[in-house]
Enzyme design. Sequence first.
Site, PDB file in Angstrom:
ATOM      1  CD  GLU A   1      -3.053  -0.511  -0.021  1.00  0.00           C
ATOM      2  OE1 GLU A   1      -3.372   0.687  -0.150  1.00  0.00           O
ATOM      3  OE2 GLU A   1      -3.460  -1.400  -0.795  1.00  0.00           O
TER       4      GLU A   1
ATOM      5  CB  CYS B   1     -13.038   3.257 -14.672  1.00  0.00           C
ATOM      6  SG  CYS B   1     -13.912   4.838 -14.610  1.00  0.00           S
TER       7      CYS B   1
END
Length: 349
Positions: free
Chosen positions: A37, A191
């Site tokens: 992360e 997207c």
Amino acid sequence: MSNFSFSQALLNWFDDYGRHDLPWQVSDNPYKVWVSEIMLQQTQVKTVLKYFDRFIERFPTVVALGEASWEEVAPYWAGLGYYARARNLHKAATQVVKNNKILPQTFEEWIALPGIGRSTAGALMSLGLRKYGVIMDGNVKRVLARFFAIEDDLTKSIHEKEMWRLATSLCPTERNHDYTQAIMDLGATVCTPKKPLCLYCPMQKHCKAHQQGLENELPFKKTKKPVPIKYAKVLLLRSHNLWLWYQRPSTGLWGGLWSLPIYDVPIQQEYRALSLPSVESTFEIKHSFTHFTWQLEVQVVSITPEQKEIFAKNIGGEWITPEQADERGIPTAMKKVITTANKYKDLGV
């Protein structure tokens, strides 16, 4: 849209088309998720994949990372950029080691650590611990802004809060970790920021931006200001195949990494005092940071064997080959210097 379930449509798509083989997608190792992360902040997956396994091999546990010095950690982040991320990760790991060597188990504990904000803490709860968590990274903002045709400036706190409310309302408790990965995957692979693949999107029929032809306009983008250009000089002091390198301070730009001496124009007098031999040749490289572009003039100077110790002492450096410096950890700009220098046959490198 009343009979349409955003989360279920996303999960159905994820089961067939999502990414399931990333090295940090493990159910029993929140430490790996944590490292990933932090690496993935402002960095694409394909770039992180080049660094992740090597980092984990060297620091396989939070204890291994927390007990290492920053000088040991820096080379394993060299070239990945945004080094404050690595320093915060290391600092947080040392805190965990001091705190009974147990990783946080709650949102509040995660967010209390250096370098962990609301979205990263949510990801660690969801992906790392398989508990409930909500995220708001760039992918999520883009998917939601397009799906609901949100034309607001999402950099403003009032609109940011509304996006968090919306993201939370859509986030399921069942299969929460799959949903978290799914919405990131949709943003990363379908997207996308430019030329979104609407034909393959499970949300296409219900996407308001697509219905209105706004998919390429959203989310709202501020006009970027041109970044300033800064100028500096790099000293490439060489003695046969050895160059004079030094390790930068642990804090600040390129903290803990190895670099050739760099100085900006106003402090050239400091290096004139070294009584450098004449500059043999020069070449330029350009390196871009988030907030400025560095135009670097590399000055090539040959040093005699008798002078080597004097210059090493004055600059506080070490005579090593470019390959040895690379192994210790150098920033991308220094990799560019090596690559460019090797193109110049007259440099003899």
